[in-house]
Design a protein around this motif. Sequence first.
Motif, short mmCIF file in Angstrom:
data_model
loop_
_atom_site.label_atom_id
_atom_site.label_comp_id
_atom_site.label_asym_id
_atom_site.label_seq_id
_atom_site.Cartn_x
_atom_site.Cartn_y
_atom_site.Cartn_z
N GLY A 57 -3.71 15.52 1.71
CA GLY A 57 -4.41 15.89 0.47
C GLY A 57 -3.52 16.03 -0.73
N LEU A 58 -2.27 15.62 -0.63
CA LEU A 58 -1.35 15.82 -1.76
C LEU A 58 -1.37 14.63 -2.70
N PHE A 59 -1.34 14.91 -3.98
CA PHE A 59 -1.24 13.83 -4.96
C PHE A 59 0.21 13.58 -5.34
N GLU B 51 -0.26 6.92 -1.37
CA GLU B 51 -1.01 7.93 -2.13
C GLU B 51 -2.41 8.03 -1.56
N ARG B 52 -2.43 8.56 -0.37
CA ARG B 52 -3.67 8.57 0.40
C ARG B 52 -4.76 9.40 -0.28
N ALA B 53 -4.38 10.54 -0.83
CA ALA B 53 -5.37 11.40 -1.45
C ALA B 53 -5.97 10.73 -2.69
N LEU B 54 -5.10 10.03 -3.39
CA LEU B 54 -5.56 9.35 -4.61
C LEU B 54 -6.53 8.23 -4.24
N LEU B 55 -6.21 7.54 -3.16
CA LEU B 55 -7.10 6.45 -2.73
C LEU B 55 -8.46 7.01 -2.36
N SER B 56 -8.45 8.09 -1.60
CA SER B 56 -9.72 8.66 -1.18
C SER B 56 -10.55 9.04 -2.41
N ARG B 57 -9.87 9.58 -3.43
CA ARG B 57 -10.61 9.95 -4.64
C ARG B 57 -11.16 8.71 -5.32
N LEU C 220 0.81 -1.21 0.00
CA LEU C 220 0.00 0.00 0.00
C LEU C 220 0.84 1.26 0.00
N ARG C 221 2.05 1.17 0.58
CA ARG C 221 2.89 2.37 0.66
C ARG C 221 3.93 2.33 -0.45
N ARG C 222 3.46 2.47 -1.65
CA ARG C 222 4.34 2.37 -2.81
C ARG C 222 3.73 3.18 -3.93
N GLU D 231 -6.94 1.36 5.85
CA GLU D 231 -7.71 2.59 5.69
C GLU D 231 -6.82 3.58 4.93
N PRO D 232 -7.34 4.72 4.50
CA PRO D 232 -6.56 5.62 3.64
C PRO D 232 -5.19 5.99 4.22
N GLU D 233 -5.10 6.17 5.55
CA GLU D 233 -3.82 6.57 6.15
C GLU D 233 -2.72 5.54 5.92
#
Lengths: 453, 774, 168
Positions: free
Chosen positions: B754-756, B537-543, B347-349, B531-533
Amino acid sequence: MTRDGYGLEYRAGENDKSETKAKTGAMADEVIFAPLKSGRDLTVLENYRQTGGYSALEKILREQTPPGELLAAVKESGLRGRGGAGFPTGLKWTFIPRGLPTEVYLVCNSDEGEPGTFKDRDIMRKNPHQLIEGMIIAAYIMGANAGYNYIHGEIWEVYELMERAVADAEAAGYLGEDILGSGFSFRLHNHHGYGAYICGEETALLESLEGKKGQPRFKPPFPASYGLYGKPTTINNAETFACVPFIMREGAEAFAEMGKPNNGGSKIFSVSGHVEKPGNYEVPLGTPFAELLQMAGGMRNGAKLKAVIPGGSSVPVLPAEVIMQTDMDYDSLAKAGSMLGAGSVIVMDESVCMVRALMRLSYFYYEESCGQCTPCREGTGWLHKIVRRIEKGEGREEDLDLLVSVSNRIDGRTICALGAAAATPVRSFIKHFRGEFEHHIRKGECPLDKKAA
Amino acid sequence: MEISLEINGKTARAREGRTIMEAAAAAGVHIPHFCWHKKLSIAANCRMCLVEVAKSPKPLPACATPVVDGMVVRTDSPAAKKAQQGVMEFLLINHPLDCPICDQGGECELQDLAVGYGISRSRYAEEKRVVFEKQLGPLISTDMTRCIHCTRCVRFGREVAGVMELGLTGRGEHAEIMPFVENTVDSELSGNMIDVCPVGALTSKPFRFSARPWELQTKPGISAHDSWGSNLELHCKGPTVMRVVPRENEEINECWISDRDRFSYLALDAPDRGKSPMRREESSHRLSESPWATALDSFAETIRALSGKYGADKIGFLASPNATTEELFLLQKIARGVGCENIDHRLRRRDFSGGEINGYGITVEQMRRREHLLLVGAQPSAELPLLAHLLRRRPRRLALSSVGAAECGAAGNHILARPSQWSGILESVLRAAQSGGGEKNETAAAAGKKLAGKETSILFGGGAVQSPHYPALLEIARAMSREFGATLGVLCGGANGGGAAKTGAMPRAGGMNTAEMLRGGLRAFVLFQCEPEDFAERALLSRALGEAEYVAAIGAHSGGLRDCARLFLPAAAAAETEGTFINGEGRAQTFAAAARPPGLAREGWKILRVLGEKLGLDGFDFSTFAEIRPQFVGEDFYNGGGDGAAAVSKKKNGADDSGGLELDFAPANNGLELAFAPAIYDADMLTRRSPALQKTASGKNAALAQMHPEDLRALGAEDGDWIRFSDSEGGAMEAAAKANPALARGVLLARCGGLFGAENITAEKMQMDKAASG
Amino acid sequence: MPETPAHLSAESLAAIDREIAKYPKGKKASAVMSALRIAQKEKGWLAAETIAFVAEYLQIPAIRAMEVATFYNMYDLKPVGKRKLCLCTNIPCALMGAEETAAALQKNLGIKWGETTPDGEWTLKEGECFGACAGAPVVIVNNEKMHENITAEKIPAFLQSLKANNGE
């Protein structure tokens, strides 16, 4: 400040013992204080030189005398550590490994804080270069290129004086790189304590030099293999080093002959308390106490002698009748039930309350315990609190046995000797003056107060 | 060399240089002690271990006295006993003897020994010492009057945690353990001080007064937070975990665990803990409780319907690398069962183009002995606290990262630079290693010379793996591997990165990886214990989740997905389920459930089993946990530490580590780069929800945007000012600033909400009124 | 290092650097006793911030410098008066009248051990053996200047001369 002296006032009479000498016939001031007889200010390097100072070092470096030969002389002289333990110096110096590619350190213990001891201060302020010369020779013998002189923080003026003396010796080429063109280098620095008795213990001193609390190390390993910064290190008392130039110049035999067999040389006795002329007296080991007392002018106001602590506060107290029959050397004092220690002679006359005296001493050890090991950290406070209670007239019948029992549980069970040092006065005071303690406990008052009233 | 000695009349053998304590322990003779601890330096200060040694006039401390041939030791003679009893009396005179109200009661070394060595009546009639409490932070409680001054905590800090936060101040009876003024104890291993304290002076603050040791049941467990695989002991009262302590394993965690291993159990009853299945109807805006049967049926129906409508390749399965091997096996089986290859645990990639390394490539034991470790983009103190401990004990390591040397456990052998500069620096290092120096960049030349011809392991940390430059870094590392046999590994694989890779919880040909799934316009997502955290790419996932038609979440906590999930199935956390973790070494460790999942929550494997059944897939008709493993265990499943284990042994050179390589490469002038160092207590769903961990200094820092003080000054900002960050792809976030001098210039260390993008981030100080309203 | 109130003067830092030079490379910590002494001399006493500054300057943990500052009793961890008088009351001094000296000091200054006069002029401390027992009772002024044979009857004149000579 003028360069012809450091402006120190000398106590009149202290180094003029012609009067007492005439009276006692004793030899005095033959080794460390001998050059003072010249009447010159020996803090001036040139004056020291003119009394023969630095000539031993110059000869050794000029002739490149093999260190082994010099070490043999130190052994032959019978010189024993003057800091209190009395360990043969020559033997100690053989423990330093030779020919290793590692740094070897030389450390001088001038952290004189044992109540009653004040000889190193006088050595340094009256004849600093003899100590420096002794250290350089010792460094040459052991192959040390760096050394530190750890000076008791409370004698600040002496620390500053030593800073200047070291700078002078450096300027004269006796310290530093390639000393007198011999190829031998030795850098010497002064380091000051700042109010901790325990740093007089050699491994606590090393810890302190490393910038830590002065908490003694567990031995083994001993400093000879794991000392300052983990390197082989020799630590000796200032008086021990200051004897070395004499031994080199006058010969080991001359030094040894001065004392008794196994108790070679002279010793500086610091006489304090109830005498007419407190001060330092350098006499041959084996001088009878009675003679030493006479040198110090006898009892103050002609009072009657009650007791003497002959080697600093940590050694057993001796009642008048015992000490008056004893010679001042390692073996005689041991036989009498005490110790020579650092030669710190505390003289007490009949006005002294032994309970009150012990209360002050027990407070000292309680205050100065480093707090590292359990028996000393907890036990010194316990001892002091009991003695304080007795002194206040709140003693209990079982207190004396308890004091002895607690002392026995501290003694020999700690990392360093402070535990034993705290236990010894308690036991010896009770042993020799039990009646006085019992009076305090049973009557709730001091027998001396009554007498005074 | 072995020598022979006599202990209590029996002959014993011991290696020369061993202490009496060690020799006696090996001979089965217990010697009472407090200050001695097998992992700490010898203090010999408590004096409890005094024993009688023939020819010694005084009793000697067994902990510090080396054995010699022919030594005769008595640990139980009248003289030894007398010495030990004497010490015990001293220990107790100032001790409050408040065992009934002491949390250590029942597991107190002083209490235990006092029973054996104390006397029933005290001879001490003076006033007792009282010592004021110290405020050490949210993890450790103090009762300093109980302290026996053994200094284990001080030595632990200095020697294991690597930072001296406690000291013994004062002297004599006034000696006290304390921090500097009012500092807290902040090291990531601080909780171990509670364990090393032999008395009730330092106790666990969260555990305080909640249970007595004899009420607790001890269950073994494995850490669920990082790839080290630390062994745990979970102490439970009934179905509830009351505390966690280390379970000794010399090969892995020795006798230590990190604070997050110790205190993450507090998240087990977090407010958003899932205790019931929840569903959201098409018409509703919020999740509401639902019976299990309905929830499971709805999942199967929806997945079938969406596969029919868009094709199974429009579904994405994303799972935490901290899930168990069994769970991951079943999850991928479901994904593939419905015809979907889109499954990943990485997930962190961001960039997957460089290929794959899994695990450390070497064992922990090999790591201890390796000639050189080259750490790239790692922040061990935050990512792998026990690796940080290992690094502190070995001098030969070199680190390249954007956070300071201390955080990398590589003081003096550290290159500080921005992530975009790393590949260039590594290339210089490689060239220098090839040419034996000569490289014009001095730092790189020195580094290269150090590595050349050495047995080296290259280990990538999260900062490297999450970076867009990871493929380039991998390429150079592979060249180094070819050139001088360096092994390659990653440190940040999660508690079960090994299990995830081996069970196939990652896409095969035709499937999408995490990055592709976030950009692939998928219509449905199934999220397992994440979860998103948890995403780079947390912001991208949320989108992506917001744009999907269906999001199903299976996990212990619902919080991060409450807004977008249509279905939430409450699952057990690691402490509540049986399972297997495969750590970074490739070591499989199976554990049983220590506690029961709360409410209606169920073990993940059970939930997945029913889901598989409901979907009508093959191979889900088993009923016990034990039946899962045979489905995936092949011959080679548990073997080996990955691909790099075959080390090339070269001639040993005298290692020279005297020269420091601290260097701050000049900042480029194109905005900030993300540092990608995950905050230690933002690592996963559990640490994020442990109140005690969040109250620590590291926990509080996680929410802040950390920058180099100079960079902050350039913005006209200082600590506490709010900064707005934006990237060129339209992402933005706001956070309070904190200056961190350990960072490289031009780097932003923050939760990248919120950064992409990861680079070219611009920063702007916000006006106070705006910040206040925001 | 940033300029804070704990920052030491250039002269003090130069003095500390001279002390550091006495010890081998990498053994800066050895200078901590001197450094604390120099800092105390400049600031009058050792505030926690001053100790932290010294620790940072020598690159040692602050708590380690605090251990040292609290272990050696010539460091003052609380503000002291312009003249700090430290009287030895150990046995050799006590034999020569230190208890009476103590009483006279306390009476003349109106303070007890460890206290400072309200006007900030004087602080009294009880000391342990200074190693100058031939001159008992011994008083040290401001850690540096030793005065010998300070018996009770000399106290008024002694205090007067200290006031006149600014502690020298």
